[in-house]
Design an enzyme around this catalytic site. Structure first.
Site, PDB file in Angstrom:
ATOM      1  N   SER A 103       0.828  -1.213   0.000  1.00  0.00           N
ATOM      2  CA  SER A 103       0.000   0.000   0.000  1.00  0.00           C
ATOM      3  C   SER A 103       0.857   1.255   0.000  1.00  0.00           C
ATOM      4  O   SER A 103       0.318   2.340  -0.179  1.00  0.00           O
ATOM      5  CB  SER A 103      -0.930   0.063   1.205  1.00  0.00           C
ATOM      6  OG  SER A 103      -0.898  -1.055   2.004  1.00  0.00           O
ATOM      7  N   HIS A 146      -2.766  -3.313  -6.417  1.00  0.00           N
ATOM      8  CA  HIS A 146      -3.228  -2.901  -5.087  1.00  0.00           C
ATOM      9  C   HIS A 146      -4.725  -3.187  -4.942  1.00  0.00           C
ATOM     10  O   HIS A 146      -5.553  -2.429  -5.438  1.00  0.00           O
ATOM     11  CB  HIS A 146      -2.920  -1.405  -4.901  1.00  0.00           C
ATOM     12  CG  HIS A 146      -3.208  -0.880  -3.535  1.00  0.00           C
ATOM     13  ND1 HIS A 146      -3.560   0.420  -3.291  1.00  0.00           N
ATOM     14  CD2 HIS A 146      -3.183  -1.485  -2.316  1.00  0.00           C
ATOM     15  CE1 HIS A 146      -3.752   0.598  -1.994  1.00  0.00           C
ATOM     16  NE2 HIS A 146      -3.527  -0.550  -1.383  1.00  0.00           N
ATOM     17  N   GLU A 198      -6.049  -0.966  -7.972  1.00  0.00           N
ATOM     18  CA  GLU A 198      -5.161   0.063  -8.515  1.00  0.00           C
ATOM     19  C   GLU A 198      -3.965  -0.664  -9.123  1.00  0.00           C
ATOM     20  O   GLU A 198      -3.289  -1.427  -8.417  1.00  0.00           O
ATOM     21  CB  GLU A 198      -4.644   0.953  -7.375  1.00  0.00           C
ATOM     22  CG  GLU A 198      -5.299   2.279  -7.253  1.00  0.00           C
ATOM     23  CD  GLU A 198      -4.690   3.128  -6.131  1.00  0.00           C
ATOM     24  OE1 GLU A 198      -4.611   4.327  -6.310  1.00  0.00           O
ATOM     25  OE2 GLU A 198      -4.315   2.587  -5.069  1.00  0.00           O
ATOM     26  N   ASN A 225      -5.222   6.302  -1.771  1.00  0.00           N
ATOM     27  CA  ASN A 225      -4.780   6.678  -0.422  1.00  0.00           C
ATOM     28  C   ASN A 225      -4.176   8.089  -0.384  1.00  0.00           C
ATOM     29  O   ASN A 225      -4.167   8.724   0.658  1.00  0.00           O
ATOM     30  CB  ASN A 225      -3.781   5.658   0.120  1.00  0.00           C
ATOM     31  CG  ASN A 225      -4.480   4.364   0.519  1.00  0.00           C
ATOM     32  OD1 ASN A 225      -5.680   4.349   0.734  1.00  0.00           O
ATOM     33  ND2 ASN A 225      -3.730   3.283   0.595  1.00  0.00           N
TER      34      ASN A 225
HETATM   35  N1  LIG Z   1      -5.066  -4.766   5.233  1.00  0.00           N
HETATM   36  C1  LIG Z   1      -5.431  -3.909   4.311  1.00  0.00           C
HETATM   37  O1  LIG Z   1      -6.485  -3.250   4.413  1.00  0.00           O
HETATM   38  C2  LIG Z   1      -4.593  -3.735   3.071  1.00  0.00           C
HETATM   39  C3  LIG Z   1      -5.169  -3.107   1.948  1.00  0.00           C
HETATM   40  C4  LIG Z   1      -4.388  -3.006   0.760  1.00  0.00           C
HETATM   41  C5  LIG Z   1      -3.084  -3.468   0.746  1.00  0.00           C
HETATM   42  N2  LIG Z   1      -2.545  -4.048   1.871  1.00  0.00           N
HETATM   43  C6  LIG Z   1      -1.167  -4.553   1.795  1.00  0.00           C
HETATM   44  O2  LIG Z   1      -1.212  -5.972   1.631  1.00  0.00           O
HETATM   45  C7  LIG Z   1      -0.042  -6.563   2.229  1.00  0.00           C
HETATM   46  C8  LIG Z   1      -0.467  -7.607   3.248  1.00  0.00           C
HETATM   47  O3  LIG Z   1      -1.240  -6.974   4.237  1.00  0.00           O
HETATM   48  P1  LIG Z   1      -2.227  -7.802   5.187  1.00  0.00           P
HETATM   49  O4  LIG Z   1      -3.158  -6.804   5.783  1.00  0.00           O
HETATM   50  O5  LIG Z   1      -2.745  -8.981   4.461  1.00  0.00           O
HETATM   51  O6  LIG Z   1      -1.202  -8.304   6.312  1.00  0.00           O
HETATM   52  P2  LIG Z   1      -1.342  -9.561   7.298  1.00  0.00           P
HETATM   53  O7  LIG Z   1      -0.479  -9.265   8.442  1.00  0.00           O
HETATM   54  O8  LIG Z   1      -2.790  -9.887   7.528  1.00  0.00           O
HETATM   55  O9  LIG Z   1      -0.733 -10.788   6.443  1.00  0.00           O
HETATM   56  C9  LIG Z   1       0.610 -10.836   6.057  1.00  0.00           C
HETATM   57  C10 LIG Z   1       1.014 -12.299   5.947  1.00  0.00           C
HETATM   58  O10 LIG Z   1       2.315 -12.372   5.348  1.00  0.00           O
HETATM   59  C11 LIG Z   1       2.967 -13.475   5.925  1.00  0.00           C
HETATM   60  N3  LIG Z   1       4.406 -13.418   5.677  1.00  0.00           N
HETATM   61  C12 LIG Z   1       5.345 -12.674   6.319  1.00  0.00           C
HETATM   62  N4  LIG Z   1       6.567 -12.948   5.819  1.00  0.00           N
HETATM   63  C13 LIG Z   1       6.393 -13.875   4.847  1.00  0.00           C
HETATM   64  C14 LIG Z   1       7.286 -14.571   3.980  1.00  0.00           C
HETATM   65  N5  LIG Z   1       8.604 -14.368   4.029  1.00  0.00           N
HETATM   66  N6  LIG Z   1       6.773 -15.462   3.100  1.00  0.00           N
HETATM   67  C15 LIG Z   1       5.437 -15.699   3.046  1.00  0.00           C
HETATM   68  N7  LIG Z   1       4.554 -15.065   3.852  1.00  0.00           N
HETATM   69  C16 LIG Z   1       5.028 -14.171   4.747  1.00  0.00           C
HETATM   70  C17 LIG Z   1       2.594 -13.371   7.398  1.00  0.00           C
HETATM   71  O11 LIG Z   1       2.848 -14.590   8.087  1.00  0.00           O
HETATM   72  C18 LIG Z   1       1.111 -13.024   7.304  1.00  0.00           C
HETATM   73  O12 LIG Z   1       0.292 -14.165   7.296  1.00  0.00           O
HETATM   74  C19 LIG Z   1       0.750  -5.402   2.813  1.00  0.00           C
HETATM   75  O13 LIG Z   1       1.724  -5.000   1.886  1.00  0.00           O
HETATM   76  C20 LIG Z   1      -0.315  -4.313   3.013  1.00  0.00           C
HETATM   77  O14 LIG Z   1       0.223  -3.017   2.995  1.00  0.00           O
HETATM   78  C21 LIG Z   1      -3.278  -4.195   3.032  1.00  0.00           C
END
Ligand SMILES: NC(=O)c1ccc[n+]([C@@H]2O[C@H](COP(=O)([O-])OP(=O)(O)OC[C@H]3O[C@@H](n4cnc5c(N)ncnc54)[C@H](O)[C@@H]3O)[C@@H](O)[C@H]2O)c1
Length: 282
Positions: free
Chosen positions: A119, A140, A152, A190
């Site tokens: 993000s 995204h 996006e 954002n």
């Molecule tokens: N949560 C939101 O609303 C949202 C919206 C858009 C984008 N994002 C982006 O999406 C991405 C993930 O966010 P999220 O909210 O799902 O986070 P989250 O914490 O729910 O999930 C992240 C996952 O990645 C795993 N992980 C960490 N290191 C790893 C590795 N080396 N190999 C494989 N898996 C690994 C973790 O164990 C975890 O299960 C981020 O970049 C975030 O900025 C989040």
């Protein structure tokens, strides 16, 4: 490019949502996380999400079974070799993502496209962690992925037209409405949304109206489905502050200065819904 199998790194909030959205459209998915417990949690979340759709008569048991059969959970990056596209959706941490992308680049076939769901981190910077910056792009998705229509698509400096077109076609095949944007902090949505939330906090701290009236004003006057202060509590005030700090630093423009009330609330641990108190109490 014909994308039949999508690899997803991370089985968290976004990773399992992306896996669900793909499988629901008949695309095979390999979803990888660091340990089996994380993979199992992701798979369980997808199962319950499908169950909610069945309750609403939007899905049948047979369709659920068909979609789940398309998802392979794994803890090994090796299982991603069959994918034409791998979407990285691991924890938002630049050093971690750079490490993961380097690992992926070293083992995936040369033609595989890599996308990131970051993000906030620069797509051009992440692309440089690979030797395929032309086959690298930002994809995204929005939360919750199965419900939100927008993707996006962010082009890095070297992203090829072919990569862009393949990822855009996939987003459309997933039933999403993609928009294509250039790489810049906050991308487009954002960039607009978080400063609006910050401004709503300035309006609150100046005592111009109550939180309820500010939210009612934006809902009734601008047709927003949720007010900016309630949304801040959903996103997390710490996340909003972190984003504004990135803008101030990267754009070097004082218009992005975080509202002092936002800083105070974060310092107090009032982070929104997740801590039971933010602008509102839960
Ligand atoms: N949560 C939101 O609303 C949202 C919206 C858009 C984008 N994002 C982006 O999406 C991405 C993930 O966010 P999220 O909210 O799902 O986070 P989250 O914490 O729910 O999930 C992240 C996952 O990645 C795993 N992980 C960490 N290191 C790893 C590795 N080396 N190999 C494989 N898996 C690994 C973790 O164990 C975890 O299960 C981020 O970049 C975030 O900025 C989040």
């Amino acid at each position: 490019m014909n994308i039949q199998t999508v690899g997803v790194i991370g089985a968290g909030t976004m990773g399992n949502g992306i896996a669900q959205a793909c499988a629901a459209q008949g695309i095979a998915v390999v979803m990888v996380d660091i340990d089996q417990a994380a993979v199992d949690r992701g798979l369980a979340t997808i199962g319950s999400s499908f169950d909610r759709l069945i309750k609403k008569d939007k899905l049948t048991q047979a369709q659920k079974a068909q979609a789940l059969a398309l998802i392979t959970g794994s803890t090994s990056y090796d299982d991603l070799k069959s994918a034409q596209l791998v979407i990285e959706a691991a924890t938002e941490n630049a050093a971690l993502k750079i490490k993961i992308l380097g690992q992926l680049d070293a083992m995936l076939p040369a033609e595989t496209v890599i996308a990131t769901n970051t993000s906030s981190i620069s797509i051009t910077q992440l692309a440089a962690a690979t030797r395929r910056p032309d086959r690298f792009i930002g994809m995204h998705f929005f939360n919750p992925v199965p419900m939100m229509a927008l993707v996006e698509i962010i082009r890095g400096l070297a992203t090829s037209d072919e990569t862009h077109d393949a990822v855009k076609a996939l987003a459309i095949a997933l039933g999403k409405s993609p928009i294509t944007v250039k790489n810049a902090p906050g991308f487009v949505v954002n960039r607009i949304l978080v400063p609006m939330i910050n401004e709503a906090l300035f309006v609150l701290s100046e005592g111009l109206a109550s939180a309820e009236d500010i939210d009612a004003g934006m809902k009734l006057g601008c047709n927003h489905p949720i007010g900016p202060l309630a949304l801040a509590d959903m996103i997390g005030l710490d996340v909003c502050l972190a984003v504004m700090e990135v803008y101030v630093q990267q754009y070097a423009d004082s218009k992005y200065r975080p509202c002092p009330l936002l800083k105070e609330m974060v310092a107090a641990g009032w982070l929104g819904r997740k801590t039971g108190r933010g602008v509102y109490r839960y």
